[in-house]
Write an enzyme that holds these catalytic residues in place. Structure first.
Site, mmCIF file in Angstrom:
data_model
loop_
_atom_site.group_PDB
_atom_site.id
_atom_site.type_symbol
_atom_site.label_atom_id
_atom_site.label_comp_id
_atom_site.label_asym_id
_atom_site.label_seq_id
_atom_site.Cartn_x
_atom_site.Cartn_y
_atom_site.Cartn_z
ATOM 1 N N HIS A 1 3.760 -1.810 -1.396
ATOM 2 C CA HIS A 1 3.462 -0.669 -2.260
ATOM 3 C C HIS A 1 1.975 -0.370 -2.200
ATOM 4 C CE1 HIS A 1 3.401 1.952 -5.759
ATOM 5 N NE2 HIS A 1 4.699 2.048 -5.595
ATOM 6 N N ASP B 1 12.597 0.471 -4.603
ATOM 7 C CA ASP B 1 13.577 1.116 -3.716
ATOM 8 C C ASP B 1 14.498 0.114 -3.045
ATOM 9 O OD1 ASP B 1 12.667 3.912 -3.833
ATOM 10 O OD2 ASP B 1 10.822 2.993 -3.164
ATOM 11 N N HIS C 1 7.840 7.544 0.729
ATOM 12 C CA HIS C 1 7.834 7.744 -0.739
ATOM 13 C C HIS C 1 9.277 7.572 -1.218
ATOM 14 C CE1 HIS C 1 6.657 9.062 -4.604
ATOM 15 N NE2 HIS C 1 6.320 10.321 -4.383
HETATM 16 N N1 CMC Z 1 6.610 -4.192 6.602
HETATM 17 C C1 CMC Z 1 5.734 -4.825 7.393
HETATM 18 N N2 CMC Z 1 4.401 -4.766 7.262
HETATM 19 C C2 CMC Z 1 3.924 -4.005 6.266
HETATM 20 C C3 CMC Z 1 4.776 -3.309 5.395
HETATM 21 C C4 CMC Z 1 6.165 -3.423 5.574
HETATM 22 N N3 CMC Z 1 7.017 -2.796 4.778
HETATM 23 N N4 CMC Z 1 4.031 -2.628 4.496
HETATM 24 C C5 CMC Z 1 2.755 -2.872 4.790
HETATM 25 N N5 CMC Z 1 2.680 -3.714 5.863
HETATM 26 C C6 CMC Z 1 1.477 -4.286 6.448
HETATM 27 C C7 CMC Z 1 0.709 -3.287 7.274
HETATM 28 O O1 CMC Z 1 1.127 -3.318 8.628
HETATM 29 C C8 CMC Z 1 -0.703 -3.768 7.094
HETATM 30 O O2 CMC Z 1 -0.871 -4.917 7.902
HETATM 31 P P1 CMC Z 1 -2.324 -5.230 8.583
HETATM 32 O O3 CMC Z 1 -3.275 -5.387 7.439
HETATM 33 O O4 CMC Z 1 -2.104 -6.491 9.353
HETATM 34 O O5 CMC Z 1 -2.626 -4.048 9.464
HETATM 35 C C9 CMC Z 1 -0.735 -4.249 5.642
HETATM 36 O O6 CMC Z 1 0.612 -4.633 5.352
HETATM 37 C C10 CMC Z 1 -1.185 -3.184 4.638
HETATM 38 O O7 CMC Z 1 -0.395 -2.025 4.834
HETATM 39 P P2 CMC Z 1 -0.894 -0.548 4.558
HETATM 40 O O8 CMC Z 1 -0.123 0.371 5.451
HETATM 41 O O9 CMC Z 1 -2.377 -0.510 4.621
HETATM 42 O O10 CMC Z 1 -0.460 -0.364 3.071
HETATM 43 P P3 CMC Z 1 -0.347 1.013 2.310
HETATM 44 O O11 CMC Z 1 -0.754 0.760 0.906
HETATM 45 O O12 CMC Z 1 -1.051 2.107 3.033
HETATM 46 O O13 CMC Z 1 1.217 1.337 2.429
HETATM 47 C C11 CMC Z 1 3.525 1.528 1.932
HETATM 48 C C12 CMC Z 1 2.116 1.178 1.386
HETATM 49 C C13 CMC Z 1 4.505 1.520 0.756
HETATM 50 C C14 CMC Z 1 3.522 2.943 2.547
HETATM 51 C C15 CMC Z 1 3.931 0.460 2.982
HETATM 52 O O14 CMC Z 1 3.953 -0.820 2.404
HETATM 53 C C16 CMC Z 1 5.290 0.774 3.637
HETATM 54 O O15 CMC Z 1 5.321 1.535 4.618
HETATM 55 N N6 CMC Z 1 6.406 0.198 3.105
HETATM 56 C C17 CMC Z 1 7.719 0.481 3.637
HETATM 57 C C18 CMC Z 1 8.232 1.786 3.068
HETATM 58 C C19 CMC Z 1 8.583 1.695 1.600
HETATM 59 O O16 CMC Z 1 9.282 0.770 1.163
HETATM 60 N N7 CMC Z 1 8.103 2.685 0.827
HETATM 61 C C20 CMC Z 1 8.369 2.762 -0.600
HETATM 62 C C21 CMC Z 1 7.121 2.711 -1.377
HETATM 63 S S1 CMC Z 1 7.397 2.452 -3.096
HETATM 64 C C22 CMC Z 1 8.171 3.846 -3.653
HETATM 65 C C23 CMC Z 1 7.279 4.872 -4.244
HETATM 66 O O17 CMC Z 1 6.524 4.575 -5.176
HETATM 67 O O18 CMC Z 1 7.414 6.020 -3.797
#
Ligand code: CMC
Length: 387
Positions: A269, A327, A228
């Protein structure tokens, strides 16, 4: 199994009705009270946006002037907050310190705040928006062993924050206007984001009738994690770890490797499966700040730019709609301004405070129930304690 809807991560559960913020992740749209975020970033300022979030309408000139004065009247904090801060080791994580400092406000104003009373709730909102930059800057000053700098009534909200961060006690303020404008836009872009983890936490805590400042402390706790608000700090850690442009491909490969838990920090995101509209504004501010400070060619910022370009063109990121999030750029701007990485999430908390308190106030202004999710039990069946 059981009679409840099972929705891990609340992927499809609306926890509340709300009239504050609208997000259409697919369209890359973010509206506060109907106004697009890019228009607010261009024409409004952080305090006016705070007023909008709290009251539902943009203020008239008189209302805005009165709001700014109300904030200024509450910007100072008491000696008891400073005394608690003084008790922390200088190397304490600033987010841990901030959780405690919100506790000092909860203690100071608990008896005088009747959460059933609309005027008291509004007063709490003003107070927490006003005092959070002061507490944040004091936390920084404590970490570097410098004397706290008092707010200056003649300065704007963002100017005061930079003055309290980088000024010297007893000396006249010297604030760079480009950086003050950038800080104000960073605060504004973080001001609200509907039912994210920290705002939902504030609402859940608030639904028990808890003290508002304690609810904000719970929001700060939820914001701390790297998934987050901690992401902008994680972006800088990652850029430092990459260390050289020649290693970018290696990190991209790691991020794509499903056997490696590494993710590119600052990408992706939960809600925006298109470019985050805040990122566009943040990217522009990032260019302005780097140019103003003459640090565009700093190796770290060159790594960031190159990483952004490579990831945006890579099929893995395109297929999964993983764009640089807010971010990614805010981390770079804050680093360029000279804010230590451990303070990055504090800046996010400072910016998000109006959103948290507006949601808390909205909930308490309408009929609501205590938030009490159910579970699917997966433990042992009933058994007898060994005789
Ligand atoms: N790098 C590499 N792969 C990624 C990333 C990333 N940053 N983010 C998502 N993926 C992949 C993930 O492995 C999955 O792949 P597959 O379908 O092949 O298994 C796919 O993309 C979907 O990911 P998810 O985990 O289902 O997506 P989510 O909506 O649950 O997660 C997230 C969203 C923000 C937690 C994630 O993208 C992440 O961990 N990003 C890095 C951390 C980050 O920058 N966080 C800030 C979020 S924005 C600030 C806020 O609003 O607080």
């Amino acid at each position: 199994k059981g009679v409840f809807t099972f929705d891990p991560g609340f992927m499809s559960t609306a926890s509340t009705e709300s009239a504050i913020t609208y997000i259409d992740g697919g369209a890359g749209m973010l509206l506060h009270r109907g106004y697009p975020i890019d228009q607010l970033a261009e024409h409004s300022d952080h305090l006016e946006t705070c007023y909008l979030l709290l009251n539902g309408e943009l203020p008239t000139d008189e209302q805005k002037a009165a709001f700014v004065e109300d904030i200024k009247a509450e910007i100072a904090v008491s000696d008891s907050s400073a005394a608690v801060l003084d008790g922390f080791p200088a190397d304490s994580h600033p987010m841990a310190v901030m959780v405690s400092l919100l506790g000092t406000l909860a203690a100071e104003f608990h008896e005088s705040t009747n959460i059933e009373d609309e005027a008291d709730r509004y007063k709490a909102a003003i107070r927490v928006i006003a005092k959070i930059p002061t507490l944040s800057a004091m936390t920084y000053k404590h970490s570097v062993g410098e004397a706290y700098v008092k707010p200056e009534p003649g300065l704007s909200y963002a100017e005061n924050f930079l003055h309290m961060m980088y000024g010297t006690a007893g000396e006249a303020p010297k604030v760079n206007p480009v950086l003050a404008k950038a800080m104000d836009v960073i605060f504004l872009l973080h001001a609200d984001h509907e039912q994210n983890a920290s705002t939902s936490t504030v609402r859940l805590a608030g639904s028990t009738g808890a003290n508002p400042y304690a609810c904000i402390a719970s929001g700060i706790s939820a914001l701390w994690g790297p998934a987050h608000g901690g992401a902008n700090e994680a972006v800088l850690t990652m850029l430092n770890e990459i260390g050289d442009e020649s290693r970018i491909e290696e990190f991209i490969a790691k991020a794509k490797d499903k056997n490696d838990p590494f993710r590119l920090m600052g990408f992706g995101h939960r809600v925006y499966k298109n470019f985050d509209p805040r990122s566009r504004v943040m990217r522009k501010i990032c260019d302005e700040v780097l140019a103003d400070l003459g640090v565009e060619n700093d190796p770290l910022f060159k790594i960031a730019r190159r990483l952004e370009k490579i990831a945006l063109e890579d099929q893995y990121f395109i297929d999964r709609k993983l764009y640089p999030n807010v971010d990614f750029y805010s981390g770079i701007i804050l680093k360029a301004i000279g804010i230590p990485t451990s303070m990055f999430t504090v800046i996010f908390a400072l910016g998000r405070t109006p959103g948290w308190i507006a949601h808390w106030n909205e909930m308490l202004s309408n009929p609501y129930k205590i938030g009490r999710p159910r579970q699917l039990y997966t433990g042992s069946v009933k058994r007898d304690y060994p005789a």
